[in-house]
Design a protein around this motif. Structure first.
Motif, PDB file in Angstrom:
ATOM      1  N   TYR A  15      -5.204 -15.733   6.930  1.00  0.00           N
ATOM      2  CA  TYR A  15      -4.804 -14.364   7.263  1.00  0.00           C
ATOM      3  C   TYR A  15      -4.753 -13.569   5.970  1.00  0.00           C
ATOM      4  N   THR A  16      -5.519 -12.500   5.907  1.00  0.00           N
ATOM      5  CA  THR A  16      -5.563 -11.671   4.704  1.00  0.00           C
ATOM      6  C   THR A  16      -5.061 -10.277   5.025  1.00  0.00           C
ATOM      7  N   THR A  17      -3.982  -9.874   4.355  1.00  0.00           N
ATOM      8  CA  THR A  17      -3.486  -8.520   4.495  1.00  0.00           C
ATOM      9  C   THR A  17      -3.898  -7.700   3.279  1.00  0.00           C
ATOM     10  N   HIS A  18      -4.366  -6.485   3.533  1.00  0.00           N
ATOM     11  CA  HIS A  18      -4.768  -5.590   2.448  1.00  0.00           C
ATOM     12  C   HIS A  18      -3.698  -4.533   2.178  1.00  0.00           C
ATOM     13  N   ALA A  19      -2.587  -4.615   2.879  1.00  0.00           N
ATOM     14  CA  ALA A  19      -1.564  -3.574   2.781  1.00  0.00           C
ATOM     15  C   ALA A  19      -0.362  -3.981   1.935  1.00  0.00           C
ATOM     16  N   ASP A  20      -0.266  -5.255   1.566  1.00  0.00           N
ATOM     17  CA  ASP A  20       0.891  -5.742   0.817  1.00  0.00           C
ATOM     18  C   ASP A  20       0.664  -5.471  -0.676  1.00  0.00           C
ATOM     19  N   LEU A  21       0.886  -4.233  -1.086  1.00  0.00           N
ATOM     20  CA  LEU A  21       0.523  -3.785  -2.431  1.00  0.00           C
ATOM     21  C   LEU A  21       1.712  -3.652  -3.370  1.00  0.00           C
ATOM     22  N   GLY A  22       2.924  -3.822  -2.865  1.00  0.00           N
ATOM     23  CA  GLY A  22       4.102  -3.674  -3.717  1.00  0.00           C
ATOM     24  C   GLY A  22       4.079  -4.639  -4.889  1.00  0.00           C
ATOM     25  N   GLY A  23       4.323  -4.117  -6.080  1.00  0.00           N
ATOM     26  CA  GLY A  23       4.356  -4.956  -7.278  1.00  0.00           C
ATOM     27  C   GLY A  23       3.008  -5.309  -7.844  1.00  0.00           C
ATOM     28  N   GLN A  24       1.934  -4.826  -7.227  1.00  0.00           N
ATOM     29  CA  GLN A  24       0.593  -5.117  -7.726  1.00  0.00           C
ATOM     30  C   GLN A  24       0.060  -3.958  -8.556  1.00  0.00           C
ATOM     31  N   HIS A  25      -0.847  -4.279  -9.463  1.00  0.00           N
ATOM     32  CA  HIS A  25      -1.529  -3.242 -10.227  1.00  0.00           C
ATOM     33  C   HIS A  25      -2.676  -2.698  -9.382  1.00  0.00           C
ATOM     34  N   VAL A  26      -2.703  -1.400  -9.211  1.00  0.00           N
ATOM     35  CA  VAL A  26      -3.767  -0.765  -8.440  1.00  0.00           C
ATOM     36  C   VAL A  26      -4.464   0.251  -9.335  1.00  0.00           C
ATOM     37  N   PRO A  27      -5.767   0.464  -9.135  1.00  0.00           N
ATOM     38  CA  PRO A  27      -6.487   1.411  -9.987  1.00  0.00           C
ATOM     39  C   PRO A  27      -6.050   2.847  -9.742  1.00  0.00           C
ATOM     40  N   GLY A  28      -6.077   3.625 -10.804  1.00  0.00           N
ATOM     41  CA  GLY A  28      -5.764   5.038 -10.674  1.00  0.00           C
ATOM     42  C   GLY A  28      -4.277   5.319 -10.639  1.00  0.00           C
ATOM     43  N   ARG A  29      -3.953   6.592 -10.617  1.00  0.00           N
ATOM     44  CA  ARG A  29      -2.567   7.036 -10.577  1.00  0.00           C
ATOM     45  C   ARG A  29      -2.081   7.214  -9.143  1.00  0.00           C
ATOM     46  N   ILE A  30      -0.814   6.980  -8.937  1.00  0.00           N
ATOM     47  CA  ILE A  30      -0.185   7.268  -7.649  1.00  0.00           C
ATOM     48  C   ILE A  30       0.502   8.620  -7.790  1.00  0.00           C
ATOM     49  N   GLU A  31       0.030   9.585  -7.036  1.00  0.00           N
ATOM     50  CA  GLU A  31       0.536  10.948  -7.126  1.00  0.00           C
ATOM     51  C   GLU A  31       1.437  11.240  -5.932  1.00  0.00           C
ATOM     52  N   PRO A  32       2.749  11.296  -6.150  1.00  0.00           N
ATOM     53  CA  PRO A  32       3.665  11.619  -5.035  1.00  0.00           C
ATOM     54  C   PRO A  32       3.389  13.018  -4.495  1.00  0.00           C
ATOM     55  N   GLU A  33       3.564  13.180  -3.192  1.00  0.00           N
ATOM     56  CA  GLU A  33       3.375  14.478  -2.562  1.00  0.00           C
ATOM     57  C   GLU A  33       4.706  14.978  -2.022  1.00  0.00           C
ATOM     58  N   GLU A  34       4.776  16.264  -1.793  1.00  0.00           N
ATOM     59  CA  GLU A  34       5.959  16.844  -1.190  1.00  0.00           C
ATOM     60  C   GLU A  34       6.146  16.296   0.228  1.00  0.00           C
ATOM     61  N   GLU A  35       7.399  16.121   0.618  1.00  0.00           N
ATOM     62  CA  GLU A  35       7.695  15.593   1.947  1.00  0.00           C
ATOM     63  C   GLU A  35       7.140  16.493   3.052  1.00  0.00           C
ATOM     64  N   SER A  36       6.968  17.768   2.748  1.00  0.00           N
ATOM     65  CA  SER A  36       6.492  18.715   3.757  1.00  0.00           C
ATOM     66  C   SER A  36       5.003  18.561   4.050  1.00  0.00           C
ATOM     67  N   VAL A  37       4.263  17.841   3.189  1.00  0.00           N
ATOM     68  CA  VAL A  37       2.829  17.656   3.391  1.00  0.00           C
ATOM     69  C   VAL A  37       2.615  16.480   4.344  1.00  0.00           C
ATOM     70  N   ARG A  38       2.253  16.785   5.573  1.00  0.00           N
ATOM     71  CA  ARG A  38       2.074  15.732   6.584  1.00  0.00           C
ATOM     72  C   ARG A  38       0.606  15.481   6.912  1.00  0.00           C
ATOM     73  N   PHE A  39      -0.221  16.509   6.816  1.00  0.00           N
ATOM     74  CA  PHE A  39      -1.636  16.373   7.163  1.00  0.00           C
ATOM     75  C   PHE A  39      -2.487  17.064   6.103  1.00  0.00           C
ATOM     76  N   HIS A  40      -3.677  16.511   5.878  1.00  0.00           N
ATOM     77  CA  HIS A  40      -4.609  17.095   4.924  1.00  0.00           C
ATOM     78  C   HIS A  40      -5.834  17.691   5.621  1.00  0.00           C
ATOM     79  N   ALA A  41      -5.975  17.456   6.893  1.00  0.00           N
ATOM     80  CA  ALA A  41      -7.106  17.999   7.662  1.00  0.00           C
ATOM     81  C   ALA A  41      -6.677  18.093   9.122  1.00  0.00           C
ATOM     82  N   GLY A  42      -7.299  19.015   9.852  1.00  0.00           N
ATOM     83  CA  GLY A  42      -6.932  19.228  11.240  1.00  0.00           C
ATOM     84  C   GLY A  42      -7.093  17.995  12.113  1.00  0.00           C
ATOM     85  N   TRP A  43      -8.135  17.181  11.837  1.00  0.00           N
ATOM     86  CA  TRP A  43      -8.386  16.020  12.690  1.00  0.00           C
ATOM     87  C   TRP A  43      -7.265  14.988  12.598  1.00  0.00           C
TER      88      TRP A  43
END
Length: 219
Positions: free
Chosen positions: A3-31
């Motif tokens: 069983y391979t999970t791709h979502a268990d990322l806590g504590g792992q090094h991931v490429p790029g920066r993690i950019e927090p967003e405002e809590e009010s931002v819920r959607f980025h596109a209408g779809w």
């Protein structure tokens, strides 16, 4: 099969920066609004449970290349195809081409607000008694689970202290496998930062997670 999970990322090094967003931002596109609506509507049919849907999402082979709602849609397609509710030619055409498969329930428009407000409580009265009390030292299981689990990888095999006892709740690991709700005692367990991250942890850091009893053993 592993069983391979791709979502268990806590504590792992991931490429790029993690950019927090405002809590009010819920959607980025209408779809994305439509994606949320159709996923909730299909979940309400009872064709699967929330833990099955989480398992479907985390095992998508292209998980890391998908956006949040792309993951939701891809997992929905996977779940529906497995149950004969959706077919490849319909996905290609973008419309229904076959008679709809029967479902146990239908969420009507007028019921949506009440259903969302009600949520899906997981507390249950059945199941085993709690083995641990507040203040008890426990250690989490060290081995990776061969199925969906809510025990994060970074917390496996770690020493912690019971901070709260929440009563019995639906056990996600069993639920995701279609083995029933299997209620188990649920605890908040607090860990020293250095126990999880080593000497580089920030001084005074503590991390709390909610963990079911089958994840824990007395320390």
């Amino acid at each position: 099969m592993t069983y391979t999970t791709h979502a268990d990322l806590g504590g792992q090094h991931v490429p790029g920066r993690i950019e927090p967003e405002e809590e009010s931002v819920r959607f980025h596109a209408g779809w994305e609004r439509s994606a949320l609506a159709v996923v909730l509507a299909m979940g309400a049919t009872g064709s699967w449970n929330i833990d099955m849907s989480r398992s479907a999402r985390e095992t998508l082979t292209d998980y890391e290349s998908l956006t949040y709602y792309e993951i939701w849609l891809a997992a929905l397609e996977k779940l529906m195809r497995e149950r004969g509710q959706l077919f490849p030619d319909e996905v290609a055409a973008g419309r229904m081409l076959h008679a709809p498969a029967p479902v146990a329930r239908v969420l009507h428009a007028g019921e949506v607000a009440a259903a969302l407000a009600r949520g899906s409580p997981t507390v249950r009265t059945g199941g085993p008694a709690a083995r641990f009390r507040v203040g008890a030292s426990v250690r989490t299981l060290a081995q990776a689970a061969p199925h969906h689990t809510r025990l994060p990888g970074y917390a496996r095999g770690k020493l912690g202290t019971i901070e709260r006892v929440h009563g019995n709740h639906v056990f996600a690991d069993s639920h995701a496998q279609g083995l029933g709700e299997d209620p188990q005692p649920l605890y908040t367990v607090v860990f020293e930062g250095a126990e999880l991250w080593g000497p580089q942890a920030a001084p005074g850091l503590h991390v709390s997670i909610d963990a079911w009893q089958p994840y824990l053993e007395a320390a």
